[in-house]
Write a protein that holds these residues in place. Structure first.
Motif, PDB file in Angstrom:
ATOM      1  N   ASP A 116     -11.196 -30.408   2.086  1.00 47.94           N
ATOM      2  CA  ASP A 116     -11.364 -29.474   0.983  1.00 47.94           C
ATOM      3  C   ASP A 116     -11.540 -28.075   1.572  1.00 47.94           C
ATOM      4  OD1 ASP A 116     -11.187 -31.536  -0.799  1.00 47.94           O
ATOM      5  OD2 ASP A 116     -13.337 -31.761  -1.077  1.00 47.94           O
ATOM      6  N   GLY A 117     -10.428 -27.441   1.883  1.00 46.10           N
ATOM      7  CA  GLY A 117     -10.452 -26.138   2.530  1.00 46.10           C
ATOM      8  C   GLY A 117     -10.939 -25.036   1.612  1.00 46.10           C
ATOM      9  N   LYS A 118     -11.397 -23.951   2.218  1.00 45.33           N
ATOM     10  CA  LYS A 118     -11.803 -22.779   1.462  1.00 45.33           C
ATOM     11  C   LYS A 118     -11.540 -21.531   2.296  1.00 45.33           C
ATOM     12  CE  LYS A 118     -16.662 -23.454   2.766  1.00 45.33           C
ATOM     13  NZ  LYS A 118     -18.043 -23.609   2.230  1.00 45.33           N
ATOM     14  N   ALA A 119     -11.428 -20.421   1.612  1.00 48.29           N
ATOM     15  CA  ALA A 119     -11.127 -19.161   2.300  1.00 48.29           C
ATOM     16  C   ALA A 119     -11.682 -17.998   1.493  1.00 48.29           C
ATOM     17  CB  ALA A 119      -9.626 -18.996   2.501  1.00 48.29           C
ATOM     18  N   ASN A 120     -11.997 -16.907   2.160  1.00 46.57           N
ATOM     19  CA  ASN A 120     -12.396 -15.682   1.481  1.00 46.57           C
ATOM     20  C   ASN A 120     -11.702 -14.504   2.145  1.00 46.57           C
ATOM     21  OD1 ASN A 120     -14.288 -14.651   3.678  1.00 46.57           O
ATOM     22  ND2 ASN A 120     -15.263 -16.599   3.174  1.00 46.57           N
ATOM     23  N   LYS A 121     -11.612 -13.427   1.405  1.00 42.94           N
ATOM     24  CA  LYS A 121     -10.844 -12.274   1.886  1.00 42.94           C
ATOM     25  C   LYS A 121     -11.517 -10.977   1.428  1.00 42.94           C
ATOM     26  CE  LYS A 121      -6.169 -10.288   1.745  1.00 42.94           C
ATOM     27  NZ  LYS A 121      -4.779 -10.537   1.287  1.00 42.94           N
ATOM     28  N   LEU A 122     -11.541 -10.011   2.328  1.00 40.78           N
ATOM     29  CA  LEU A 122     -12.011  -8.672   2.029  1.00 40.78           C
ATOM     30  C   LEU A 122     -10.884  -7.694   2.318  1.00 40.78           C
ATOM     31  CD1 LEU A 122     -14.314  -6.745   1.236  1.00 40.78           C
ATOM     32  CD2 LEU A 122     -14.931  -6.632   3.662  1.00 40.78           C
ATOM     33  N   ALA A 123     -10.586  -6.831   1.356  1.00 39.42           N
ATOM     34  CA  ALA A 123      -9.510  -5.852   1.503  1.00 39.42           C
ATOM     35  C   ALA A 123     -10.005  -4.468   1.107  1.00 39.42           C
ATOM     36  CB  ALA A 123      -8.307  -6.239   0.646  1.00 39.42           C
ATOM     37  N   LEU A 124      -9.651  -3.466   1.896  1.00 36.99           N
ATOM     38  CA  LEU A 124     -10.016  -2.076   1.641  1.00 36.99           C
ATOM     39  C   LEU A 124      -8.770  -1.221   1.756  1.00 36.99           C
ATOM     40  CD1 LEU A 124     -13.241  -1.853   3.847  1.00 36.99           C
ATOM     41  CD2 LEU A 124     -13.157  -2.158   1.363  1.00 36.99           C
ATOM     42  N   GLY A 125      -8.665  -0.209   0.913  1.00 32.62           N
ATOM     43  CA  GLY A 125      -7.485   0.635   0.966  1.00 32.62           C
ATOM     44  C   GLY A 125      -7.707   2.001   0.351  1.00 32.62           C
ATOM     45  N   TYR A 126      -6.770   2.899   0.641  1.00 35.64           N
ATOM     46  CA  TYR A 126      -6.799   4.249   0.083  1.00 35.64           C
ATOM     47  C   TYR A 126      -5.378   4.674  -0.237  1.00 35.64           C
ATOM     48  CZ  TYR A 126      -7.241   9.317  -0.349  1.00 35.64           C
ATOM     49  OH  TYR A 126      -7.170  10.602  -0.809  1.00 35.64           O
ATOM     50  N   VAL A 127      -5.204   5.267  -1.418  1.00 36.92           N
ATOM     51  CA  VAL A 127      -3.913   5.793  -1.861  1.00 36.92           C
ATOM     52  C   VAL A 127      -4.060   7.289  -2.086  1.00 36.92           C
ATOM     53  CG1 VAL A 127      -2.117   5.710  -3.615  1.00 36.92           C
ATOM     54  CG2 VAL A 127      -3.328   3.615  -2.976  1.00 36.92           C
ATOM     55  N   HIS A 128      -3.182   8.070  -1.483  1.00 35.21           N
ATOM     56  CA  HIS A 128      -3.198   9.526  -1.654  1.00 35.21           C
ATOM     57  C   HIS A 128      -1.918   9.938  -2.368  1.00 35.21           C
ATOM     58  CE1 HIS A 128      -4.558  13.609  -0.764  1.00 35.21           C
ATOM     59  NE2 HIS A 128      -3.282  13.902  -0.552  1.00 35.21           N
ATOM     60  N   ASN A 129      -2.075  10.414  -3.598  1.00 28.98           N
ATOM     61  CA  ASN A 129      -0.923  10.789  -4.418  1.00 28.98           C
ATOM     62  C   ASN A 129      -0.465  12.206  -4.083  1.00 28.98           C
ATOM     63  OD1 ASN A 129      -0.725   8.396  -6.248  1.00 28.98           O
ATOM     64  ND2 ASN A 129      -2.813   9.030  -6.778  1.00 28.98           N
ATOM     65  N   LEU A 130       0.720  12.298  -3.533  1.00 30.48           N
ATOM     66  CA  LEU A 130       1.318  13.606  -3.274  1.00 30.48           C
ATOM     67  C   LEU A 130       1.914  14.199  -4.535  1.00 30.48           C
ATOM     68  CD1 LEU A 130       3.116  12.762   0.104  1.00 30.48           C
ATOM     69  CD2 LEU A 130       0.892  13.869  -0.217  1.00 30.48           C
ATOM     70  N   SER A 131       2.310  13.330  -5.465  1.00 27.76           N
ATOM     71  CA  SER A 131       2.828  13.722  -6.773  1.00 27.76           C
ATOM     72  C   SER A 131       2.694  12.513  -7.687  1.00 27.76           C
ATOM     73  CB  SER A 131       4.287  14.176  -6.676  1.00 27.76           C
ATOM     74  OG  SER A 131       5.139  13.071  -6.378  1.00 27.76           O
ATOM     75  N   LYS A 132       3.235  12.592  -8.898  1.00 28.00           N
ATOM     76  CA  LYS A 132       3.189  11.452  -9.807  1.00 28.00           C
ATOM     77  C   LYS A 132       4.063  10.302  -9.313  1.00 28.00           C
ATOM     78  CE  LYS A 132       2.130  14.019 -14.038  1.00 28.00           C
ATOM     79  NZ  LYS A 132       2.562  14.336 -15.428  1.00 28.00           N
ATOM     80  N   ARG A 133       5.041  10.601  -8.468  1.00 28.40           N
ATOM     81  CA  ARG A 133       5.987   9.570  -8.045  1.00 28.40           C
ATOM     82  C   ARG A 133       5.867   9.194  -6.577  1.00 28.40           C
ATOM     83  NH1 ARG A 133      11.826  11.310  -9.480  1.00 28.40           N
ATOM     84  NH2 ARG A 133      11.141  13.251  -8.499  1.00 28.40           N
ATOM     85  N   THR A 134       5.208  10.018  -5.771  1.00 28.55           N
ATOM     86  CA  THR A 134       5.150   9.781  -4.331  1.00 28.55           C
ATOM     87  C   THR A 134       3.704   9.657  -3.870  1.00 28.55           C
ATOM     88  OG1 THR A 134       7.189  11.061  -4.046  1.00 28.55           O
ATOM     89  CG2 THR A 134       5.871  10.625  -2.076  1.00 28.55           C
ATOM     90  N   ALA A 135       3.456   8.645  -3.042  1.00 32.63           N
ATOM     91  CA  ALA A 135       2.097   8.417  -2.563  1.00 32.63           C
ATOM     92  C   ALA A 135       2.118   7.890  -1.139  1.00 32.63           C
ATOM     93  CB  ALA A 135       1.376   7.424  -3.475  1.00 32.63           C
ATOM     94  N   LEU A 136       1.085   8.248  -0.385  1.00 31.11           N
ATOM     95  CA  LEU A 136       0.816   7.657   0.920  1.00 31.11           C
ATOM     96  C   LEU A 136      -0.324   6.655   0.752  1.00 31.11           C
ATOM     97  CD1 LEU A 136       0.792  10.911   3.105  1.00 31.11           C
ATOM     98  CD2 LEU A 136       2.706   9.349   2.732  1.00 31.11           C
ATOM     99  N   TYR A 137      -0.288   5.570   1.520  1.00 30.84           N
ATOM    100  CA  TYR A 137      -1.336   4.561   1.354  1.00 30.84           C
ATOM    101  C   TYR A 137      -1.671   3.904   2.678  1.00 30.84           C
ATOM    102  CZ  TYR A 137       2.549   1.198   1.436  1.00 30.84           C
ATOM    103  OH  TYR A 137       3.656   0.462   1.782  1.00 30.84           O
TER     104      TYR A 137
END
Length: 391
Positions: free
Chosen positions: A328-349
Motif C-alpha cells: 500500500d504505497g504512499k507519496a507526498n509532494k511539495l512544489a514552489l513556483g513564481y510567475v513573472h508577467n511581462l505582459s498579459k500574454r507573456t510570462a517568465l516562470y
C-alpha cells in the motif's frame, strides 16, 4: 460578384479565431531509488521541454450566430512540441468538438475534458502542468500494473482520466446565479456480436458529471465519473504467474474549492478513485484497489508576479487480492513556483518540486522512470525555468 456577396454575409454572421500557447523551459530531473538491500541508484536528466506553465498548443475555434439565441460553435485544439518541432498539427487530441448552444445551455460532441478531471486542474495552483503538477493528477495517469499489459492507460487502466473521445456533453446555461454544471457520456463504440461467447465489453465508455457554485471569491465543485477499461490481458513479468484476464471499472469522485482573499488565494481538493474488477483466474479473487489523495495550495500576487505553492499527497490501498504483489504505497509532494508577467500574454516562470515515495510507490516529478519500480523508498526532484507566450 454573387459569390463575394455570399462570402460577405457569411463572415458577418460567424467568427473564426486562431489561438495558441508556446511554452518552453529548461528542466532538470533527479530520481533516486533504494532497493531492499539498501543499494541506491540514481537517474538524472536535463532537457529543454515544453508545457511547464501552460500546455503548448495550436487551435482554431469559431462561432456562428444562428439567430433566436442559438449559436453553433467548433473547437479544434492540437498539442505541439515546440522544444524540438517534432509534433505539430498532427491531431486534435487536446480538444475536438462541435456544439449547439442557447438558452437551454450547450450540447457538445467530440473529444473533451472529463468532468472529473476539471477539479484536478482548476483547483491546482500549477494547473497540472510542469514539475509542480499535483500528485492526484500524476497518480491518476500512472498505471502500477503496466508490466506486460495489453492496454495501459492510467490508474486502473483508465484511458479516460483527462479526456474522453466520442463523447456527448451537456453544460448548464451561464445565467443560473453562479451555479454551473455538466454531464458527459462517451460511447465505447465496440462491436456487439450476439450469440458469441466473450463478446467485447464496454471498454472505453465513460459517464460522469460535475456541479459547482462560483460567486465572488468562492468557487466550489464536486464531480463523479465512471470509466470502463474493459477486458484486459495482464502478465506479471517475473512473477511466474500465468496470464490474467480482468475487467476493471474505475469510479472517481472528488471535491474541490478555492477562495480568493485578495492578498492570497487558497485551493483544496480531495479525490478518490476506486478500481473495481472481476478477474477470470482460479488463484486470484475479484476485488478492488483504491487511490486516495488530497491537495492544499495557495497563490500570492506580488506586483506583476504570482507566487505559487502546493502540497499534495496520495495513498494506495491495493486490497487483499493484490497485497502479496504490491504494498500500500504512499507519496507526498511539495512544489514552489513564481510567475513573472511581462505582459498579459507573456510570462517568465520558475518551479521546483520534490516527491517522497514510500512502500514501493514510484511517482516522479517527470523525466526518466526510477531505476527500480520495486524499491521501498524513492525520491524525485525537479525544476522548470521557462517562458510562456499565448496568442
Amino acid at each position: 460578384m454573387a459569390a463575394l456577396a455570399v462570402a460577405g454575409v457569411a463572415s458577418a454572421q460567424s467568427s473564426v479565431t486562431l489561438f495558441g500557447v508556446v511554452d518552453a523551459s529548461i528542466s532538470g530531473y533527479s530520481n533516486k531509488s533504494r532497493d531492499f538491500n539498501n543499494r541506491s541508484a540514481k537517474v538524472s536528466q536535463q532537457a529543454l521541454t515544453n508545457s511547464g506553465y501552460n500546455g503548448s498548443r495550436l487551435g482554431f475555434r469559431g462561432t456562428e450566430d444562428l439567430g433566436g439565441g442559438l449559436a453553433a460553435s467548433f473547437w479544434l485544439e492540437a498539442p505541439i512540441s515546440n522544444d524540438d518541432g517534432a509534433k505539430g498539427i498532427a491531431d486534435f487530441t487536446r480538444r475536438s468538438t462541435v456544439s449547439l448552444s442557447g438558452g437551454f445551455g450547450e450540447v457538445r460532441l467530440g473529444r473533451d475534458y472529463t468532468p472529473t478531471f476539471w477539479n484536478d486542474t482548476v483547483f491546482d495552483p500549477f494547473g497540472t502542468n510542469g514539475v509542480g503538477t499535483n500528485l492526484i493528477n500524476t497518480a491518476s495517469g500512472y498505471n502500477f500494473l503496466t508490466a506486460g499489459a495489453k492496454d495501459t492507460g492510467g490508474f486502473g487502466f483508465n484511458s479516460n482520466y483527462a479526456r474522453a473521445s466520442n463523447s456527448i456533453g451537456y453544460f448548464l446555461p451561464p445565467n443560473l446565479g453562479g451555479f454551473y454544471g455538466q454531464l458527459q457520456y462517451a460511447l465505447h463504440e465496440n462491436v456487439k456480436t450476439d450469440g458469441v461467447q466473450d463478446s467485447p465489453s464496454k471498454r472505453g465508455r465513460y459517464v460522469g458529471g460535475r456541479f459547482g457554485y462560483a460567486n465572488g471569491p468562492l468557487d466550489v465543485a464536486a464531480s463523479y465519473g465512471q470509466s470502463d477499461a474493459g477486458d484486459l490481458e495482464l502478465t506479471f513479468v517475473g512473477s511466474g504467474l500465468p496470464k490474467i484476464v480482468a475487467a476493471p471499472v474505475v469510479k472517481t469522485a472528488n471535491l474541490g474549492a478555492s477562495y480568493d482573499f485578495g492578498p492570497a488565494k487558497i485551493f483544496g481538493e480531495y479525490s478518490q478513485a476506486k478500481m473495481e474488477y472481476d478477474i477470470k483466474s482460479p488463484f486470484i479473487v475479484s476485488g478492488d484497489s483504491t487511490l486516495k489523495g488530497y491537495l492544499l495550495g495557495v497563490t500570492v500576487p506580488v506586483g506583476p508576479g504570482l507566487i505559487r505553492a502546493a502540497y499534495s499527497s496520495v495513498k494506495y490501498d491495493m486490497g487483499d487480492h493484490l497485497s502479496y504483489l504490491y504494498d500500500d504505497g504512499k507519496a507526498n509532494k511539495l512544489a514552489l513556483g513564481y510567475v513573472h508577467n511581462l505582459s498579459k500574454r507573456t510570462a517568465l516562470y520558475a518551479t521546483i518540486a520534490r516527491v517522497s515515495n514510500k512502500n514501493g510507490a514510484a511517482l516522479t516529478v517527470g523525466g526518466p522512470a526510477f531505476p527500480s519500480n520495486v524499491a521501498p523508498k524513492n525520491t524525485s526532484t525537479g525544476y522548470d525555468f521557462g517562458i510562456r507566450h499565448a496568442f
